[in-house]
Design a protein around this motif. Structure first.
Motif, PDB file in Angstrom:
ATOM      1  N   UNK A 673     -28.118  -0.612  -8.362  1.00 42.49           N
ATOM      2  CA  UNK A 673     -28.944  -0.369  -7.142  1.00 42.49           C
ATOM      3  C   UNK A 673     -28.995   1.107  -6.766  1.00 42.49           C
ATOM      4  N   UNK A 674     -27.915   1.842  -6.903  1.00 41.26           N
ATOM      5  CA  UNK A 674     -27.983   3.290  -6.560  1.00 41.26           C
ATOM      6  C   UNK A 674     -29.032   4.258  -7.430  1.00 41.26           C
ATOM      7  N   UNK A 675     -28.956   3.751  -8.642  1.00 46.07           N
ATOM      8  CA  UNK A 675     -29.823   4.548  -9.733  1.00 46.07           C
ATOM      9  C   UNK A 675     -31.431   4.278  -9.216  1.00 46.07           C
ATOM     10  N   UNK A 676     -31.704   2.779  -8.749  1.00 46.13           N
ATOM     11  CA  UNK A 676     -33.026   2.624  -8.247  1.00 46.13           C
ATOM     12  C   UNK A 676     -33.121   3.335  -7.030  1.00 46.13           C
ATOM     13  N   UNK A 677     -32.288   3.428  -6.151  1.00 47.52           N
ATOM     14  CA  UNK A 677     -32.452   4.270  -5.057  1.00 47.52           C
ATOM     15  C   UNK A 677     -32.812   5.768  -5.195  1.00 47.52           C
ATOM     16  N   UNK A 678     -31.943   6.248  -6.080  1.00 44.14           N
ATOM     17  CA  UNK A 678     -32.197   7.737  -6.594  1.00 44.14           C
ATOM     18  C   UNK A 678     -33.765   7.807  -6.968  1.00 44.14           C
ATOM     19  N   UNK A 679     -33.947   6.761  -7.838  1.00 42.95           N
ATOM     20  CA  UNK A 679     -35.598   7.184  -8.805  1.00 42.95           C
ATOM     21  C   UNK A 679     -36.398   7.036  -7.573  1.00 42.95           C
ATOM     22  N   UNK A 680     -36.105   6.046  -6.598  1.00 44.38           N
ATOM     23  CA  UNK A 680     -37.231   6.033  -5.689  1.00 44.38           C
ATOM     24  C   UNK A 680     -37.429   7.370  -4.858  1.00 44.38           C
ATOM     25  N   UNK A 681     -36.281   7.744  -4.710  1.00 43.70           N
ATOM     26  CA  UNK A 681     -36.126   9.332  -4.000  1.00 43.70           C
ATOM     27  C   UNK A 681     -36.981  10.503  -4.794  1.00 43.70           C
ATOM     28  N   UNK A 682     -36.687  10.312  -6.055  1.00 39.97           N
ATOM     29  CA  UNK A 682     -37.154  11.242  -7.010  1.00 39.97           C
ATOM     30  C   UNK A 682     -38.651  11.162  -6.880  1.00 39.97           C
ATOM     31  N   UNK A 683     -39.234  10.020  -6.816  1.00 36.46           N
ATOM     32  CA  UNK A 683     -40.702   9.987  -6.886  1.00 36.46           C
ATOM     33  C   UNK A 683     -41.229   9.783  -5.299  1.00 36.46           C
ATOM     34  N   UNK A 684     -40.512  10.055  -4.470  1.00 39.45           N
ATOM     35  CA  UNK A 684     -40.701  10.011  -3.004  1.00 39.45           C
ATOM     36  C   UNK A 684     -41.598   8.596  -2.877  1.00 39.45           C
ATOM     37  N   UNK A 685     -41.009   7.413  -2.973  1.00 35.76           N
ATOM     38  CA  UNK A 685     -41.486   6.324  -2.956  1.00 35.76           C
ATOM     39  C   UNK A 685     -40.387   5.624  -1.996  1.00 35.76           C
ATOM     40  N   UNK A 686     -39.941   6.005  -1.301  1.00 41.65           N
ATOM     41  CA  UNK A 686     -38.849   5.414  -0.357  1.00 41.65           C
ATOM     42  C   UNK A 686     -39.699   4.463   0.727  1.00 41.65           C
ATOM     43  N   UNK A 687     -38.893   3.253   0.728  1.00 41.06           N
ATOM     44  CA  UNK A 687     -39.265   1.959   1.403  1.00 41.06           C
ATOM     45  C   UNK A 687     -38.371   1.591   2.219  1.00 41.06           C
ATOM     46  N   UNK A 688     -38.859   0.721   3.001  1.00 41.83           N
ATOM     47  CA  UNK A 688     -37.842  -0.110   4.036  1.00 41.83           C
ATOM     48  C   UNK A 688     -36.880  -0.941   3.118  1.00 41.83           C
ATOM     49  N   UNK A 689     -37.654  -1.591   2.037  1.00 41.15           N
ATOM     50  CA  UNK A 689     -36.874  -2.219   1.055  1.00 41.15           C
ATOM     51  C   UNK A 689     -35.571  -1.647   0.371  1.00 41.15           C
ATOM     52  N   UNK A 690     -36.047  -0.431  -0.176  1.00 38.83           N
ATOM     53  CA  UNK A 690     -35.214   0.328  -0.688  1.00 38.83           C
ATOM     54  C   UNK A 690     -34.016   0.986   0.093  1.00 38.83           C
ATOM     55  N   UNK A 691     -34.292   1.191   1.262  1.00 41.24           N
ATOM     56  CA  UNK A 691     -33.399   1.868   2.292  1.00 41.24           C
ATOM     57  C   UNK A 691     -32.471   0.567   2.469  1.00 41.24           C
ATOM     58  N   UNK A 692     -32.733  -0.503   2.676  1.00 46.68           N
ATOM     59  CA  UNK A 692     -31.982  -1.585   3.043  1.00 46.68           C
ATOM     60  C   UNK A 692     -30.870  -1.924   1.925  1.00 46.68           C
ATOM     61  N   UNK A 693     -31.801  -1.970   0.782  1.00 47.32           N
ATOM     62  CA  UNK A 693     -30.890  -2.385  -0.537  1.00 47.32           C
ATOM     63  C   UNK A 693     -29.726  -1.199  -0.574  1.00 47.32           C
ATOM     64  N   UNK A 694     -30.180   0.066  -0.470  1.00 44.10           N
ATOM     65  CA  UNK A 694     -29.060   1.122  -0.509  1.00 44.10           C
ATOM     66  C   UNK A 694     -28.136   1.072   0.398  1.00 44.10           C
ATOM     67  N   UNK A 695     -28.250   0.668   1.720  1.00 42.91           N
ATOM     68  CA  UNK A 695     -27.469   0.173   2.660  1.00 42.91           C
ATOM     69  C   UNK A 695     -26.438  -0.702   2.361  1.00 42.91           C
ATOM     70  N   UNK A 696     -27.102  -1.743   1.741  1.00 42.44           N
ATOM     71  CA  UNK A 696     -26.397  -2.887   1.221  1.00 42.44           C
ATOM     72  C   UNK A 696     -25.336  -2.540   0.269  1.00 42.44           C
ATOM     73  N   UNK A 697     -25.612  -1.684  -0.811  1.00 40.53           N
ATOM     74  CA  UNK A 697     -25.042  -1.474  -2.024  1.00 40.53           C
ATOM     75  C   UNK A 697     -23.802  -0.633  -1.517  1.00 40.53           C
ATOM     76  N   UNK A 698     -24.134   0.224  -0.602  1.00 36.90           N
ATOM     77  CA  UNK A 698     -22.899   1.318  -0.048  1.00 36.90           C
ATOM     78  C   UNK A 698     -22.095   0.399   0.844  1.00 36.90           C
ATOM     79  N   UNK A 699     -22.669  -0.340   1.663  1.00 37.94           N
ATOM     80  CA  UNK A 699     -21.489  -1.278   2.354  1.00 37.94           C
ATOM     81  C   UNK A 699     -20.860  -2.034   1.437  1.00 37.94           C
TER      82      UNK A 699
END
Length: 1095
Positions: A673-699
């Motif tokens: 999950x973190x890798x996918x979030x980092x990949x989205x940040x690298x390609x500047x493709x941040x979205x609400x879904x990715x943000x929620x997924x990142x929050x969930x994984x870190x939680x």
């Protein structure tokens, strides 16, 4: 071996009758003049006197009785041509000689009678009449006489002359055998070896007649074989013997050898194997005097001879089956399985011994490869017995032998066992070359029988054998793709191969290394094209007997391209769904979790792909072929992306919360999950879904670090792989809260939990609260660790309360009493003093108190006042109803159960006013009330129904219609709750169901057949069970018009429903219906008499 008596001319003497010969045999068997009642007595002199008396009586009969003249002439002629000494000082040999002569007479007479027999032509008018019986046939009593005389011949003429260790000695058989052993005089002429030779020679001569041969070999084959082994193969002394000293000539020894081999070839082969094993084993025998007994082993020459003969039996056609039958039947299993077949098959030690025998290459074989080439096909045939009793024995032996050979000689087993067994699957592989003669469309490439036999054999070897040898696993890997497609095909219809394919796939996926198992799963769904699959020209087709066959596809015309494309897409969709079904059984072993993590990583790769890399260069620089190849690569890439997304969606839908079995899988999931979030940040493709997924994984990481589970050092070693990803998130993610949490998590992991910030605890607390939104979290006077424990406990209580709320009692021995409310000193059945207005107002205020004990006590107090019909409380019925309904939505078990009790008691007092409001609230949608609240209202309605009793008929229609509408609700839990309530209501209505029974039946049939949720289908079938169980014998009257429809529904569920629980409910309902119909058709007889007193 030459036979005496063969030169007797058929016309030289008149044929005597069989009765005379059998009478002479009976005379030899009679007790004689000793005055005893039997020959089997332990006195030597009495036995000798009896034998002498019988011989004298026989001679007197020949001399004095003219009717025995023919028999005397025949006996004398046979005796004159006999080549053995008939008179001796030993009475036992004289007796044996006379019995042998009479047996030869019997054989000669039977041959003559059969030759002279000329049966007439059968009468066509009476075809049912049995044909005429041959005159040489023996009756049952005559066969018993012959068997008795044969026992005497073997006992007196064969067994006493066997060497120590050869055969089973007489003294260990019967008491009479011990007497005979001491009576025989070995020093008298003729020599013991000559006597043994003569007895075996004559018995084999008599056995040439079919009827007499079966009587001889069925009981005395082992003794005759022991005698022939000794005569033909016993080594002679090293010192050269003169012709006068030599007992047997070389020619006679050669004849004995040939006779033994001929006899072994002619008899029932399992019998020969069994007797040779007995000879080879060596029975205990006395080597000294009668006082001291020493158990002698079989001589070395006999053990070698029996081993050689057994190997020859094994190398013959069907020799493996003969060896297995010989050993198992010798264990008491019977010729066709018998009553002890299951016990014999369960004796794994015996099966292991047979497997070792069959897996060992005999010395007579040219090489192990030639031996395996000869017997492996016979071992595979052991799996294919049709008789169930026989198959029960041989299956375990065949499986054990298969595994032993694969363990000891894996290369030969792979070539001669595994390849022939898996040949039908290899024939239709994508890597196989199909002959041009079989390329015609519609040609059957693999028949139904071949494929069924292949799958059944694989199941018996792999699943039943359950030994993951390298050669077994390696041989099955190439055909897993075909096996999975076969499993998918059988899921579309009814086939006996479905369960076998599923068990095989689950077994091999559980035994494979995790990387190979995931690679196989990738090949199943098409993510790995290198995995062999079904040939592009082949297809599965349903066969006539419930099996499957493989045929060549028909050519696709231009008009059918759309249909073919639709079939292809549907097939791929079905494969993904069936893979999900398969993985649902692999959660405990962790394979489902690992494959899910793999799919998440593939999803990350999809997110990381740069579409700019796929852009083509200017078309002018590429040829048409390059452009076409590029477009095909683009299409394949898109297909792969869609497939990965489909897999992730399916696994998220099908897999339960227990998909991860260890902390390593959880960490891998978070890392993906973190890798996918980092990949989205690298390609500047941040979205609400990715943000929620990142929050969930870190939680989730925060819960692991700050939750109630104590982590070990090894767990922190696994968590350290998250450090680079957390560092990347802390450096690149724009949200400062996420950045700070990532830093704090890195510190906590690095210090092994020694230092944890408040942010980590708050994140863990927040995640737990999201996971259990209805669980209560009390923060007063509790530490954070106790808070997490309380959350877990409350969550467990909440889930249990939904399932068992109908069964839990609401009374408490010591309820909490709110402030201002006095505790009653009397019991609940006693009338209390009238309450005051101040007391009522104080209790009403306590019903809204935030403290749960105070609120619960207030609700219970109000319920008690309603039950006691307190006038002031009943005057405020609307306000009380509002209080109870508001507390229904509370998450605490004690609160809402107390509210349920209060509403039920209030409805018992004013049902016509309160019941419509409850029905409307139960029938409302999700936008007004949560599903949990509606289920609680349903529990209230059921309590009202129970309290109303027979008065429920007044409210039948609104209740039934409300529950029927609830069955159509979008929420599956509400549908199941409505069905459960409907079942209990119908159970209490009995004859008051009336015309509503048709609506209820139509609803149940539709839900049980069409609803997608398993829980709802179970509830529908359970309603039928409640109906039949509640109505009992009244079901034939109440359900008269719909009983046939309900029966058809239950049979449909038993035959078609994939859920085992629903099948169990349907089976229980069928048993109830069967008992009802039995009692209806055959009422119990009552032995009673009606007495009427006349006026």
């Amino acid at each position: 071996m030459a036979a005496p008596g063969e030169a007797v001319g058929s016309g030289a003497l008149e044929t005597c009758s069989l009765d005379q010969i059998l009478e002479a045999l009976k005379l030899l068997l009679s007790p004689g003049g000793s005055g005893s009642s039997s020959l089997q007595i332990p006195k030597h002199d009495v036995l000798l006197a009896a034998l002498k008396s019988n011989l004298s009586a026989l001679e007197d009969k020949f001399l004095k009785d003219p009717q025995w003249k023919k028999l005397k002439l025949l006996r004398d002629e046979i005796a004159s041509e006999a080549e053995w000494t008939q008179n001796s000082e030993d009475v036992t040999w004289n007796f044996t000689s006379q019995t042998l002569l009479l047996l030869l007479c019997l054989k000669e007479t039977m041959i003559r009678l059969a030759a002279d027999f000329n049966p007439g032509k059968p009468n066509p008018r009476t075809p049912e009449v049995a044909p005429a019986l041959s005159p040489d046939a023996l009756s049952i009593s005559q066969q018993k006489t012959v068997q008795s005389i044969l026992q005497f011949v073997v006992t007196l003429g064969v067994c006493p002359y066997l060497m120590p260790g050869v055969g089973v000695p007489l003294r260990f058989r019967t008491e009479f055998g011990a007497v005979v052993q001491d009576v025989v005089c070995l020093n008298a002429a003729p020599h013991a070896t000559r006597r043994l030779y003569t007895s075996c020679r004559v018995l084999l001569n008599v056995a040439q007649h079919a009827s007499l041969g079966s009587l001889i070999f069925c009981r005395h084959f082992g003794d005759i074989a022991a005698g022939l082994c000794q005569l033909g193969f016993c080594p002679t002394k090293r010192k050269a013997l003169t012709s006068a000293e030599e007992v047997l000539t070389e020619e006679e020894r050669t004849l004995s050898m040939e006779a033994l081999r001929d006899m072994l070839d002619q008899v029932y082969q399992p019998l020969a194997v069994r007797e040779l094993l007995i000879l080879q084993g060596g029975a205990p025998q006395s080597c000294t005097d009668g006082k001291t007994q020493v158990k002698c082993r079989s001589p070395a020459w006999l053990r070698r001879l029996c081993g050689q003969l057994l190997s020859e039996r094994l190398m013959r056609p069907n020799g493996v089956q003969a060896v297995v039958r010989g050993i198992l039947e010798g264990a008491g299993a019977g010729a066709a399985g018998g009553r002890d077949a299951e016990a014999t098959a369960a004796d794994w030690r015996k099966c292991d011994q047979i497997a070792k025998i069959l897996a060992s290459c005999p010395q007579q074989s040219l090489s192990p490869e030639s031996y395996y080439r000869d017997i492996c096909s016979q071992i595979l045939d052991l799996f294919h017995f049709q008789d169930k009793l026989t198959a029960r024995q041989f299956q375990r032996v065949a499986t054990t032998t298969f595994l032993t050979m694969s363990r000891e000689r894996p290369q030969l087993a792979a070539k001669y066992l595994l390849q022939p067994m898996l040949a039908p699957l290899h024939r239709c592989l994508s890597t196989a070359e199909i002959p041009e003669s079989d390329m015609v469309p519609g040609t059957i490439l693999v028949t139904e029988e071949e494929l069924s036999r292949c799958i059944e054999d694989v199941f018996k070897v792999y699943v039943v054998g359950n030994e993951p040898l390298t050669v077994l696993v390696g041989s099955l890997l190439p055909v897993l793709g075909v096996l999975f497609l076969l499993y998918c095909f059988t899921k579309q219809s009814v086939s006996h191969l479905r369960s076998l394919c599923q068990e095989i796939l689950l077994w091999i996926l559980g035994k494979l290394e995790r990387k190979k198992a995931i690679a196989s799963l990738k090949g199943f769904v098409g993510l790995d094209k290198a995995v062999p699959s079904l040939h592009s020209l082949c297809q599965f087709r349903a066969a006539t007997h419930g099996g499957v066959m493989v045929t060549i596809k028909e050519a696709i015309s231009d008009e059918d391209e759309d249909e073919a494309l639709y079939q292809k897409v549907s097939s791929e969709q079905g494969q993904v769904e069936h893979l999900g079904d398969l993985l649902s059984h692999c959660q405990e072993c962790g394979l489902a979790g690992d494959f899910f993590i793999f799919c998440l990583k593939e999803l990350t790769h999809v997110a990381m792909e740069n579409e700019a890399e796929l852009k083509t260069k200017p078309f002018s620089n590429k040829s048409l072929l390059e452009l076409e190849q590029h477009q095909s690569l683009l299409v394949e890439g898109q297909e792969r992306k869609l497939l990965v997304l489909q897999l992730v969606a399916l696994l998220c839908e099908r897999m339960s919360e227990q998909i991860f079995t260890n902390i390593t899988q959880v960490v891998d999931f978070v890392a993906a999950t973190l890798q996918r979030a980092c990949a989205s940040l690298t390609h500047q493709a941040e979205s609400t879904v990715e943000s929620q997924t990142l929050s969930m994984s870190m939680g989730l990481v925060a819960v692991m670090l700050g939750g109630p589970v104590q982590l070990k050092s090894s767990d922190f070693a696994v968590l350290k792989q998250l450090l680079p990803l957390l560092e990347k998130v802390s450096n690149t993610y724009p949200d400062p809260v996420i950045q700070e949490l990532a830093v704090d998590l890195r510190i906590t992991i690095s210090t092994h939990g020694a230092f944890a910030t408040e942010a980590v605890s708050m994140a863990a607390h927040s995640t737990l609260n999201k996971k259990d939104p209805e669980g209560r979290i009390e923060q007063q006077q509790q530490t954070s660790h106790e808070s997490y424990t309380d959350v877990a406990q409350s969550h467990l209580k909440q889930q249990q309360s939904h399932e068992k709320s109908a069964q839990m009692g609401l009374q408490s021995s010591a309820p909490f009493i709110p402030k201002g409310v006095s505790q009653p000193s009397t019991t609940t059945n006693q009338k209390l003093a009238s309450i005051s207005t101040e007391q009522l107002q104080e209790v009403l205020l306590s019903a809204y108190d935030p403290q749960i004990p105070t609120r619960t006590a207030a609700l219970r107090t109000l319920s008690r006042w309603i039950e006691q019909r307190e006038a002031k409380a009943l005057e405020m019925q609307e306000k009380l109803l509002k209080i109870f309904l508001e507390n229904l939505e509370h998450e605490d078990t004690f609160v809402y159960l107390s509210a349920i009790q209060g509403v039920a008691l209030l409805s018992d007092v004013y049902p016509e006013k309160i019941l419509p409001d409850l029905l409307a609230q139960y029938d409302s949608g999700k936008d007004k009330h949560t599903p949990e609240t509606r289920m609680k209202v349903g529990e209230v309605l059921m309590r009202i129904v129970r309290a109303l009793g027979d008065m429920v008929s007044k409210y039948r229609d609104p209740l039934v219609h409300t529950f029927l509408r609830g069955v159509r609700d979008p929420d599956s839990a509400h549908r199941a709750s409505s069905l459960a309530n409907l079942g209990e209501l119908c159970q209490r209505l009995d004859f008051l169901l009336g015309s509503v029974v048709h609506e209820v039946t139509a609803c149940l049939i539709a839900v049980a057949k069409t609803d997608r949720e398993v829980q709802v289908r179970r509830a529908a079938v359970h309603v039928v069970v409640l109906l039949l169980r509640g109505l009992s014998q009244k079901a034939t009257e109440v359900l008269r018009d719909v009983l046939k429809d309900l029966y058809h529904l239950l049979k449909h569920v038993v035959c078609v429903e994939p859920d085992d629980v629903a099948k169990l409910h349907a089976q229980l309902a069928l048993e109830e219906l069967d008992e009802i119909m039995k009692n209806f058709l055959f009422p119990p007889q009552k032995l009673e008499k009606k007495i009427v007193v006349l006026p």
